[in-house]
Scaffold this active site. Structure first.
Site, mmCIF file in Angstrom:
data_model
loop_
_atom_site.group_PDB
_atom_site.id
_atom_site.type_symbol
_atom_site.label_atom_id
_atom_site.label_comp_id
_atom_site.label_asym_id
_atom_site.label_seq_id
_atom_site.Cartn_x
_atom_site.Cartn_y
_atom_site.Cartn_z
ATOM 1 N N TRP A 115 0.822 -1.218 0.000
ATOM 2 C CA TRP A 115 0.000 0.000 0.000
ATOM 3 C C TRP A 115 0.854 1.266 0.000
ATOM 4 O O TRP A 115 0.545 2.226 -0.700
ATOM 5 C CB TRP A 115 -0.994 -0.002 1.164
ATOM 6 C CG TRP A 115 -2.096 -0.992 0.927
ATOM 7 C CD1 TRP A 115 -2.316 -2.147 1.616
ATOM 8 C CD2 TRP A 115 -3.099 -0.939 -0.097
ATOM 9 N NE1 TRP A 115 -3.396 -2.813 1.091
ATOM 10 C CE2 TRP A 115 -3.891 -2.098 0.040
ATOM 11 C CE3 TRP A 115 -3.405 -0.040 -1.121
ATOM 12 C CZ2 TRP A 115 -4.978 -2.376 -0.798
ATOM 13 C CZ3 TRP A 115 -4.494 -0.315 -1.963
ATOM 14 C CH2 TRP A 115 -5.257 -1.467 -1.796
ATOM 15 N N ASP A 203 -0.974 6.392 6.892
ATOM 16 C CA ASP A 203 -2.131 5.599 6.458
ATOM 17 C C ASP A 203 -2.419 4.584 7.564
ATOM 18 O O ASP A 203 -1.625 3.670 7.802
ATOM 19 C CB ASP A 203 -1.781 4.895 5.139
ATOM 20 C CG ASP A 203 -2.875 3.947 4.654
ATOM 21 O OD1 ASP A 203 -3.898 3.814 5.359
ATOM 22 O OD2 ASP A 203 -2.696 3.342 3.584
ATOM 23 N N LYS A 228 -12.293 -1.771 7.773
ATOM 24 C CA LYS A 228 -11.577 -2.897 8.403
ATOM 25 C C LYS A 228 -12.084 -3.077 9.831
ATOM 26 O O LYS A 228 -12.663 -4.083 10.158
ATOM 27 C CB LYS A 228 -10.074 -2.650 8.448
ATOM 28 C CG LYS A 228 -9.466 -2.072 7.205
ATOM 29 C CD LYS A 228 -9.417 -3.055 6.073
ATOM 30 C CE LYS A 228 -8.698 -2.422 4.882
ATOM 31 N NZ LYS A 228 -8.730 -3.248 3.699
#
Ligand SMILES: Cc1ncc(COP(=O)(O)O)c(C=O)c1O
Length: 400
Positions: A115, A203, A228
């Site tokens: 990511w 992040d 999530k």
């Protein structure tokens, strides 16, 4: 299969507590006894204004977000933020240092997994001849095999740019695909403790609200998709320090790239996240999930449960690793609490384990398509009991 018979170990969108979803289902039909469902209300209504405030305030309380930071809600996911971060922080830096040459204006990326690599690639795309993206470190270089993301490199390996030239420093706290996480030792803030600190951007998509955020006040921006640990996809949460809320049009006049208003942090802050229609349902479910967490004592107790879940699982996996049956993908010290990644040495054993787990209702255990193997995601909604049931299936499928 019935919901009660299934444990969803998916990496996201992922499991949410059944009791919360039941409550949400009621609000979807009739919110606060209005006779109107939540997604049918106006986002400018009193009811929704309260929901917006409540969500902001529960995040602020639970994470101890200081008054220097705004909490904002938007859409576009983590990927949208890969772009927004670049646009807003280059605008900010242009306002502060309008005379820098493009090659002197740097965005520093710490790449520890798939990511952050993607975010770095987007920064390269959007630099648009106005700045450069610098790879502070690529964790594949310090990996066991030289090509996988399996560690957070020691700070001695990092090559940060000169502070005044740096528009921001970026890292991904938990790499969902690879299972690499910072939090064990946390981000090395001591590296930034000089007279001029570039804005620190993180992040937190796959670890948000799973435990407290270390040194939250030292971050200029934290972002996370909800899907999530706390809610459905569609909602992106931003924790933004005041100085990041800049006039992007003023920056444009000084040579920065134009920024779409829906992506400008100042627009979101000035409108209390209501510049355009927000992701109402995702905000609603997230609020219910956070209220549920709060009712159970908040992030402190939750952190302990999450610590315990990963500890018992890694312990068993390490035992099997010693016996040569499987390999944990990530080096000790960088292992994620949220996404536990490993692979069986014998692929037939892996297949048997997955089939046996699936037949017992333990689902979504396959690793990300780019890396293979197994990935067990232990987000907030997964209980210790459910981790133990996974461990039993693992023992049984190995004949132990
Ligand atoms: C750490 C991390 N960052 C960013 C993303 C991208 O999020 P989205 O799909 O919401 O754009 C994900 C998605 O799984 C992620 O796990």
């Amino acid at each position: 299969m019935d919901r009660q018979q299934v444990v969803n170990f998916g990496a996201g969108p992922s499991a949410l507590p059944t009791s919360v979803l039941e409550k949400a289902a009621k609000g979807l039909l009739n919110y606060n006894d209005n006779g109107i469902g939540l997604v049918e209300l106006s986002h400018r209504s009193k009811d929704f204004a309260k929901l917006n405030d409540d969500l902001e305030s529960i995040i602020r309380t639970q994470l101890d977000v200081p008054s220097t930071h705004h909490i904002l809600f938007t859409q576009g996911g983590g990927s949208g933020q890969f772009s927004s971060v670049v646009m807003n922080l280059l605008a900010r830096h242009t306002l502060l240092h309008p005379d820098l040459k493009p090659e002197e204006r740097v965005m520093d990326y710490i790449v520890t997994g798939s990511w952050s690599k993607k975010a770095y690639e987007e920064a390269n795309r959007l630099a648009g001849g106005k700045a450069v993206a610098n790879l502070v470190v690529d964790a594949r270089r310090t990996s066991k095999d030289g090509k996988s993301f399996d560690n957070v490199p020691q700070p001695s390996e990092w090559k940060l740019s000169p502070a005044a030239n740096t528009a921001f420093i970026y890292y991904c706290e938990n790499e969902t695909v690879d299972g690499v996480q910072f939090s064990d030792s946390s981000f090395p803030h001591h590296l930034l403790e000089n007279s001029f600190n570039p804005p620190l951007v993180a992040d937190y998509s796959s670890s948000f609200m799973s435990r407290p955020i270390p040194r939250i006040a030292d971050h200029a921006l934290i972002f996370a998709g909800a899907q999530k640990n706390i809610g459905p996809s569609g909602l992106t949460i931003l924790i933004v320090r005041n100085d990041v809320l800049v006039d992007v049009d003023a920056a444009y006049k000084l040579g920065a790239n134009p920024v779409p208003l829906t992506m400008a942090y100042k627009t979101l802050a000035d409108s209390k996240s209501l510049y355009n229609t927000p992701p109402m349902f995702a905000m609603y479910v997230s609020l219910l999930v956070l209220q549920d967490i709060q009712a159970k004592g908040g992030l402190g107790p939750l952190e302990e449960v999450n610590r315990q879940k990963q500890a018992i699982l890694y312990d068993v996996l390490e035992g099997y690793e010693e016996k040569g049956i499987l390999k944990l993908k990530v080096q000790k010290g960088s292992r994620s609490w949220m996404n536990v990644t490993f692979e069986f040495v014998d692929k037939q054993v892996e297949k048997t384990f997955l089939e046996s787990a699936e037949s017992k209702g333990l689902k979504q255990l396959k690793g990300h398509r780019s890396v293979g193997g197994i990935r067990v995601s232990l987000y907030n909604a997964i209980t210790e009991e459910q981790v133990k049931s996974l461990i039993s299936v693992l023992h049984a499928s190995l004949g132990a």
